[in-house]
Design an enzyme around this catalytic site. Sequence first.
Site, PDB file in Angstrom:
ATOM      1  N   LYS A  40       0.842  -1.207   0.000  1.00 50.67           N
ATOM      2  CA  LYS A  40       0.000   0.000   0.000  1.00 50.67           C
ATOM      3  C   LYS A  40       0.875   1.255   0.000  1.00 50.67           C
ATOM      4  CE  LYS A  40      -1.891   1.836   3.966  1.00 50.67           C
ATOM      5  NZ  LYS A  40      -1.552   3.243   4.000  1.00 50.67           N
ATOM      6  N   ASN A  41       1.896   1.251   0.845  1.00 53.36           N
ATOM      7  CA  ASN A  41       2.687   2.475   0.979  1.00 53.36           C
ATOM      8  C   ASN A  41       3.641   2.713  -0.186  1.00 53.36           C
ATOM      9  OD1 ASN A  41       1.316   2.899   3.299  1.00 53.36           O
ATOM     10  ND2 ASN A  41       3.033   2.531   4.698  1.00 53.36           N
ATOM     11  N   ARG A  59      -5.862  10.749   3.926  1.00 54.26           N
ATOM     12  CA  ARG A  59      -4.890  11.773   4.265  1.00 54.26           C
ATOM     13  C   ARG A  59      -3.658  11.716   3.361  1.00 54.26           C
ATOM     14  NH1 ARG A  59      -0.589  12.886   6.463  1.00 54.26           N
ATOM     15  NH2 ARG A  59      -0.348  14.735   7.737  1.00 54.26           N
ATOM     16  N   CYS A  79      -5.515  13.155  11.875  1.00 57.20           N
ATOM     17  CA  CYS A  79      -6.359  11.973  11.758  1.00 57.20           C
ATOM     18  C   CYS A  79      -6.333  11.261  13.097  1.00 57.20           C
ATOM     19  CB  CYS A  79      -5.899  11.064  10.625  1.00 57.20           C
ATOM     20  SG  CYS A  79      -4.418  10.159  11.008  1.00 57.20           S
ATOM     21  N   ARG A 106      -0.469  14.893  12.726  1.00 59.69           N
ATOM     22  CA  ARG A 106       0.131  14.706  11.408  1.00 59.69           C
ATOM     23  C   ARG A 106       0.276  15.989  10.593  1.00 59.69           C
ATOM     24  NH1 ARG A 106      -1.952   8.875   9.254  1.00 59.69           N
ATOM     25  NH2 ARG A 106       0.065   8.866   8.274  1.00 59.69           N
ATOM     26  N   PRO A 107       1.085  16.921  11.076  1.00 61.11           N
ATOM     27  CA  PRO A 107       1.314  18.152  10.313  1.00 61.11           C
ATOM     28  C   PRO A 107       2.041  17.855   9.002  1.00 61.11           C
ATOM     29  CG  PRO A 107       2.833  18.011  12.175  1.00 61.11           C
ATOM     30  CD  PRO A 107       1.883  16.851  12.307  1.00 61.11           C
ATOM     31  N   ILE A 108       2.025  18.821   8.090  1.00 58.56           N
ATOM     32  CA  ILE A 108       2.753  18.630   6.816  1.00 58.56           C
ATOM     33  C   ILE A 108       3.792  19.733   6.620  1.00 58.56           C
ATOM     34  CG2 ILE A 108       1.000  17.262   5.594  1.00 58.56           C
ATOM     35  CD1 ILE A 108       0.235  19.972   4.208  1.00 58.56           C
ATOM     36  N   ASP A 109       4.238  20.297   7.738  1.00 61.04           N
ATOM     37  CA  ASP A 109       5.221  21.389   7.655  1.00 61.04           C
ATOM     38  C   ASP A 109       6.484  20.973   6.897  1.00 61.04           C
ATOM     39  OD1 ASP A 109       5.415  19.658   9.927  1.00 61.04           O
ATOM     40  OD2 ASP A 109       6.956  20.952  10.784  1.00 61.04           O
ATOM     41  N   LEU A 110       6.927  19.731   7.084  1.00 58.50           N
ATOM     42  CA  LEU A 110       8.167  19.288   6.425  1.00 58.50           C
ATOM     43  C   LEU A 110       7.971  19.224   4.901  1.00 58.50           C
ATOM     44  CD1 LEU A 110       9.164  16.434   8.927  1.00 58.50           C
ATOM     45  CD2 LEU A 110      10.057  18.768   8.858  1.00 58.50           C
ATOM     46  N   ASP A 165       3.625   0.672  11.906  1.00 53.58           N
ATOM     47  CA  ASP A 165       2.486   0.005  11.253  1.00 53.58           C
ATOM     48  C   ASP A 165       2.326  -1.454  11.692  1.00 53.58           C
ATOM     49  OD1 ASP A 165       1.889   2.324   9.965  1.00 53.58           O
ATOM     50  OD2 ASP A 165       2.607   1.712   7.986  1.00 53.58           O
ATOM     51  N   ILE A 209       6.433   7.214  16.917  1.00 51.13           N
ATOM     52  CA  ILE A 209       6.197   7.906  15.638  1.00 51.13           C
ATOM     53  C   ILE A 209       4.911   8.742  15.668  1.00 51.13           C
ATOM     54  CG2 ILE A 209       5.945   7.613  13.127  1.00 51.13           C
ATOM     55  CD1 ILE A 209       8.665   6.679  14.118  1.00 51.13           C
ATOM     56  N   ARG A 217      -8.902  -0.450   3.852  1.00 52.14           N
ATOM     57  CA  ARG A 217      -8.020   0.554   3.231  1.00 52.14           C
ATOM     58  C   ARG A 217      -6.676  -0.069   2.873  1.00 52.14           C
ATOM     59  NH1 ARG A 217      -6.289   4.548   6.942  1.00 52.14           N
ATOM     60  NH2 ARG A 217      -4.860   4.770   5.217  1.00 52.14           N
TER      61      ARG A 217
HETATM   62  C1  UD1 Z   1       3.803   6.916   6.205  1.00 51.18           C
HETATM   63  C2  UD1 Z   1       2.968   5.685   5.963  1.00 51.18           C
HETATM   64  C3  UD1 Z   1       2.336   5.196   7.260  1.00 51.18           C
HETATM   65  C4  UD1 Z   1       3.412   4.980   8.323  1.00 51.18           C
HETATM   66  C5  UD1 Z   1       4.287   6.217   8.466  1.00 51.18           C
HETATM   67  C6  UD1 Z   1       5.459   6.023   9.395  1.00 51.18           C
HETATM   68  C7  UD1 Z   1       2.215   5.960   3.696  1.00 51.18           C
HETATM   69  C8  UD1 Z   1       1.094   6.185   2.763  1.00 51.18           C
HETATM   70  N1  UD1 Z   1       1.944   6.002   4.989  1.00 51.18           N
HETATM   71  O1  UD1 Z   1       2.928   7.941   6.682  1.00 51.18           O
HETATM   72  O2  UD1 Z   1       1.676   3.954   6.995  1.00 51.18           O
HETATM   73  O3  UD1 Z   1       2.794   4.715   9.560  1.00 51.18           O
HETATM   74  O4  UD1 Z   1       4.808   6.608   7.181  1.00 51.18           O
HETATM   75  O5  UD1 Z   1       6.235   4.965   8.959  1.00 51.18           O
HETATM   76  O6  UD1 Z   1       3.336   5.710   3.285  1.00 51.18           O
HETATM   77  N2  UD1 Z   1       5.486  14.733  10.628  1.00 51.18           N
HETATM   78  C9  UD1 Z   1       5.619  16.071  10.932  1.00 51.18           C
HETATM   79  N3  UD1 Z   1       5.634  16.949   9.892  1.00 51.18           N
HETATM   80  C10 UD1 Z   1       5.551  16.565   8.580  1.00 51.18           C
HETATM   81  C11 UD1 Z   1       5.435  15.195   8.299  1.00 51.18           C
HETATM   82  C12 UD1 Z   1       5.411  14.297   9.341  1.00 51.18           C
HETATM   83  O7  UD1 Z   1       5.691  16.453  12.095  1.00 51.18           O
HETATM   84  O8  UD1 Z   1       5.567  17.431   7.694  1.00 51.18           O
HETATM   85  C13 UD1 Z   1       5.424  13.745  11.735  1.00 51.18           C
HETATM   86  C14 UD1 Z   1       4.059  13.030  11.748  1.00 51.18           C
HETATM   87  O9  UD1 Z   1       3.091  13.788  12.445  1.00 51.18           O
HETATM   88  C15 UD1 Z   1       4.396  11.731  12.450  1.00 51.18           C
HETATM   89  C16 UD1 Z   1       5.837  11.473  11.994  1.00 51.18           C
HETATM   90  O10 UD1 Z   1       6.346  12.714  11.509  1.00 51.18           O
HETATM   91  O11 UD1 Z   1       4.353  11.912  13.832  1.00 51.18           O
HETATM   92  C17 UD1 Z   1       5.947  10.410  10.912  1.00 51.18           C
HETATM   93  O12 UD1 Z   1       5.203  10.801   9.796  1.00 51.18           O
HETATM   94  P1  UD1 Z   1       5.565  10.377   8.300  1.00 51.18           P
HETATM   95  O13 UD1 Z   1       6.838   9.609   8.278  1.00 51.18           O
HETATM   96  O14 UD1 Z   1       5.486  11.607   7.464  1.00 51.18           O
HETATM   97  O15 UD1 Z   1       4.376   9.415   7.968  1.00 51.18           O
HETATM   98  P2  UD1 Z   1       3.423   9.458   6.705  1.00 51.18           P
HETATM   99  O16 UD1 Z   1       4.213   9.731   5.473  1.00 51.18           O
HETATM  100  O17 UD1 Z   1       2.248  10.305   7.003  1.00 51.18           O
END
Ligand code: UD1
Length: 426
Positions: A22-23, A92, A116, A121-125, A305, A327, A398
């Site tokens: 899936k990922n 998401r 969620c 789960r911010p997207i600042d990065l 996961d 995480i 999903r």
């Molecule tokens: C992906 C996987 C998910 C898995 C996760 C961690 C997919 C579709 N999903 O999710 O199944 O559980 O990796 O292995 O591949 N964070 C920030 N800012 C950001 C981005 C992330 O603070 O801009 C934080 C998140 O809130 C979280 C942590 O970083 O606490 C890990 O997130 P991330 O590695 O980005 O996971 P996803 O890509 O959302």
Amino acid sequence: MSKYTIRGGNKIEGRLAIRGAKNSILPIIAATILNESVSTIHNVPDISDVYVMIKILESIGCKVKYEDGTLVVDSSNISSMEIDEHYVRKMRSSIIVMGAMIGRLDYTKISHPGGCAIGSRPIDLHLNALKELGVRIEEDDGFIKCFKDKLVGSTINFEFPSVGATENTMLAAVKAKGTTKIYNAAREPEIEDLQDFLNSMGAKVRGAGTNYIEIEGVETLHEVEHTVIPDRIAIGTYMVASAMTGGCLEVDRVIIPHMEPISDKLRAAGCNIEYKGNGLVMTPPKIIQAIDLVRTSPHPGFPTDMQAQLMSLMALSNGTSVFHETIFENRFMHCAELTRLGANIKYITENICMIKGVANLHNAKVKSPDLRGGAALILAALTINGETEVSNIYHVERGYENIEQTLRSLGAEILKIENLEKVKGC
Ligand code: UD1
């Protein structure tokens, strides 16, 4: 809502063939936007997240065909620069199309995914990385508008190795002018799969799988054919099912290094795992051994996961295990439901809990709190005599292709009851 009813007690054993991850497939589908051509992708899992991505592509004008595990996307024409909010709300991780859209177009608009159940789960990065590449970003009213004033290679230093942010940066950088260097990149196997897919369409990406990725921008891309890597998390989930029920499991196709963080913990629980050719054979433990400490961390650490599923296994162990989720801040929602089934779990902090193994779990009606938490409940139910009901299974669908058929083929008594509300007329 649909639900599963499970009559546990049977061994989960036999041969398992699992389709693609899936990922991997989600960012790969996003990447098809970039090549302005045809992408043929094999080993695509039949899961609801894939259908959401297909809908997104169709909504922006791509032609998509999905049949027998093969997905063909023609992205020659894009008719919309905006991603409908409806899809981002459904899934998401659809934010992953942002990098590909701005790589291809001069402008794109996408809804902010928000948090969620498992965390904020911010997207600042993601956004900071795109800004580093020259993308102008305006956030307004819950939407993100990206303007490609320029798209130039740059140096990105992630303060945390985010999977999604690494992928979005790779997707945007593929057609940028110059070279992009990503430091502290996520190392998950699915990122390597994305690199392979991008390179097969003419991109120049190297380093995926390590914490340094380099992308040399190219002007044009071309047709591509690719096979998605096996889903290590789905395989790990079925391995836990066999370990909990005393069955032997043979898995046809695995990529050994991808499995090791999971196999390592299953060995600690007493399982015997042998890799044979491209597959593996798992023999269950006679007595499930408690694991002192399970701490989730980015790959190659133990994957978040698999945390819920391993907790189900530890619910039946011979001692006490401590789980530390590092995480996501809210990924223990399955604990309350596992407790309803008789597990002995105590919270130490929000992200640390202690589970003391019990001899048996007992049946109850439980609700899937999220995708992997739902899987953990199904695993627990497989060990329980009598009928256990697991509802809210849309979460599970999903990410697991035909989980009830797969489990049935391995010996489980599991039934899916569709749309209960309609049956009852409420
Ligand atoms: C992906 C996987 C998910 C898995 C996760 C961690 C997919 C579709 N999903 O999710 O199944 O559980 O990796 O292995 O591949 N964070 C920030 N800012 C950001 C981005 C992330 O603070 O801009 C934080 C998140 O809130 C979280 C942590 O970083 O606490 C890990 O997130 P991330 O590695 O980005 O996971 P996803 O890509 O959302």
